[in-house]
Scaffold this motif. Structure first.
Motif, PDB file in Angstrom:
ATOM      1  N   VAL A 113      29.830  36.921  34.985  1.00  0.00           N
ATOM      2  CA  VAL A 113      28.618  37.260  35.742  1.00  0.00           C
ATOM      3  C   VAL A 113      28.911  37.311  37.239  1.00  0.00           C
ATOM      4  O   VAL A 113      28.494  38.258  37.932  1.00  0.00           O
ATOM      5  N   LEU A 114      29.632  36.314  37.740  1.00  0.00           N
ATOM      6  CA  LEU A 114      29.956  36.300  39.166  1.00  0.00           C
ATOM      7  C   LEU A 114      30.910  37.431  39.535  1.00  0.00           C
ATOM      8  O   LEU A 114      30.738  38.082  40.571  1.00  0.00           O
ATOM      9  N   ALA A 115      31.923  37.667  38.706  1.00  0.00           N
ATOM     10  CA  ALA A 115      32.884  38.737  38.986  1.00  0.00           C
ATOM     11  C   ALA A 115      32.175  40.090  39.061  1.00  0.00           C
ATOM     12  O   ALA A 115      32.489  40.909  39.935  1.00  0.00           O
ATOM     13  N   GLU A 116      31.223  40.319  38.174  1.00  0.00           N
ATOM     14  CA  GLU A 116      30.462  41.579  38.216  1.00  0.00           C
ATOM     15  C   GLU A 116      29.641  41.677  39.494  1.00  0.00           C
ATOM     16  O   GLU A 116      29.598  42.732  40.128  1.00  0.00           O
ATOM     17  N   ALA A 117      28.986  40.598  39.874  1.00  0.00           N
ATOM     18  CA  ALA A 117      28.149  40.604  41.075  1.00  0.00           C
ATOM     19  C   ALA A 117      28.976  40.793  42.343  1.00  0.00           C
ATOM     20  O   ALA A 117      28.482  41.349  43.334  1.00  0.00           O
ATOM     21  N   LEU A 118      30.220  40.351  42.315  1.00  0.00           N
ATOM     22  CA  LEU A 118      31.074  40.409  43.504  1.00  0.00           C
ATOM     23  C   LEU A 118      32.023  41.603  43.488  1.00  0.00           C
ATOM     24  O   LEU A 118      32.822  41.777  44.412  1.00  0.00           O
ATOM     25  N   SER A 119      31.930  42.413  42.464  1.00  0.00           N
ATOM     26  CA  SER A 119      32.798  43.582  42.341  1.00  0.00           C
ATOM     27  C   SER A 119      32.699  44.462  43.587  1.00  0.00           C
ATOM     28  O   SER A 119      31.605  44.760  44.060  1.00  0.00           O
ATOM     29  N   GLY A 120      33.832  44.815  44.134  1.00  0.00           N
ATOM     30  CA  GLY A 120      33.863  45.671  45.316  1.00  0.00           C
ATOM     31  C   GLY A 120      33.818  44.898  46.627  1.00  0.00           C
ATOM     32  O   GLY A 120      33.987  45.497  47.695  1.00  0.00           O
ATOM     33  N   LEU A 121      33.567  43.604  46.568  1.00  0.00           N
ATOM     34  CA  LEU A 121      33.546  42.788  47.784  1.00  0.00           C
ATOM     35  C   LEU A 121      34.833  41.976  47.867  1.00  0.00           C
ATOM     36  O   LEU A 121      35.267  41.410  46.862  1.00  0.00           O
ATOM     37  N   PRO A 122      35.446  41.903  49.035  1.00  0.00           N
ATOM     38  CA  PRO A 122      36.667  41.080  49.152  1.00  0.00           C
ATOM     39  C   PRO A 122      36.302  39.594  49.014  1.00  0.00           C
ATOM     40  O   PRO A 122      35.498  39.073  49.784  1.00  0.00           O
ATOM     41  N   HIS A 123      36.851  38.959  48.019  1.00  0.00           N
ATOM     42  CA  HIS A 123      36.529  37.561  47.747  1.00  0.00           C
ATOM     43  C   HIS A 123      37.617  36.930  46.886  1.00  0.00           C
ATOM     44  O   HIS A 123      38.494  37.615  46.368  1.00  0.00           O
ATOM     45  N   SER A 124      37.509  35.633  46.709  1.00  0.00           N
ATOM     46  CA  SER A 124      38.346  34.893  45.781  1.00  0.00           C
ATOM     47  C   SER A 124      37.413  34.011  44.963  1.00  0.00           C
ATOM     48  O   SER A 124      36.569  33.298  45.521  1.00  0.00           O
ATOM     49  N   LEU A 125      37.556  34.066  43.650  1.00  0.00           N
ATOM     50  CA  LEU A 125      36.747  33.255  42.746  1.00  0.00           C
ATOM     51  C   LEU A 125      37.702  32.572  41.777  1.00  0.00           C
ATOM     52  O   LEU A 125      38.321  33.236  40.941  1.00  0.00           O
ATOM     53  N   VAL A 126      37.836  31.268  41.912  1.00  0.00           N
ATOM     54  CA  VAL A 126      38.807  30.519  41.108  1.00  0.00           C
ATOM     55  C   VAL A 126      38.070  29.483  40.271  1.00  0.00           C
ATOM     56  O   VAL A 126      37.323  28.652  40.805  1.00  0.00           O
TER      57      VAL A 126
END
Length: 180
Positions: A83-96
């Motif tokens: 869910v988070l990866a989809e919401a942040l798609s296209g934005l430069p970020h790191s989700l670990v």
């Protein structure tokens, strides 16, 4: 000798002021304000942008750890990463996902500040560390994330490998505050 080893490696809190926290999903999210806003929208909360503050909504909490870093504490169940990866798609970020690295304890009661002061160098008086405040700090020799959830309630995020160490020290500290 066996008794001292057992005491040094407790598996469950024995002091009523100490509680294990149920399993949770934990993520370190790094990114700018746009990333935090997108993640917050999905989680149903406004992630904190003020240093050392937290935000809570239902089963989700966000703890500000740095200008571009937030610790997300979420219900154990759920496809949070997707869910988070989809919401942040296209934005430069790191989700670990750090769910398996960390665990949590809560210290509560009138003696909570004193018990924590045994190993934490912070001033935990409510005027210096009010409800909602959180920070990375140390407890004795290990790094923790400390979050004041209530006037007499603290949440401690600790690496699993240090849990027994922190718990053992908190139990020893609790003995000093025990009523004779």
């Amino acid at each position: 000798m066996a008794e001292s080893l057992q005491r040094a490696r407790p598996s469950a809190p024995t002091d009523p002021r100490l509680q294990s926290v149920p399993p949770a999903s934990r993520f370190l999210l790094r990114g700018d304000a746009e990333v935090m806003a997108a993640a917050g929208k999905v989680l149903g909360l406004t992630l904190p942008n003020e240093p050392c503050r937290s935000a809570v909504a239902g089963p989700a909490a966000g703890l500000w750890l740095g200008p571009d870093e937030t610790l997300l504490l979420l219900a154990a169940e759920g496809a949070w990463h997707t869910v988070l990866a989809e919401a942040l798609s296209g934005l430069p970020h790191s989700l670990v996902d750090v769910s398996h690295r960390q665990t949590a304890l809560e210290v509560g009661g009138a003696d909570a500040e004193g018990m924590l002061a045994v190993g934490c160098p912070l001033d935990l008086h409510p005027s210096a560390f009010p409800v909602g405040m959180c920070t990375r700090t140390v407890f004795a020799k290990c790094e923790i994330v400390l979050w004041r959830k209530g006037p007499d309630l603290f949440h401690i995020e600790v690496w699993r490998s240090f849990r027994a160490y922190v718990l053992g020290l908190l139990e020893l500290a609790g003995e000093e505050f025990a009523t004779p």
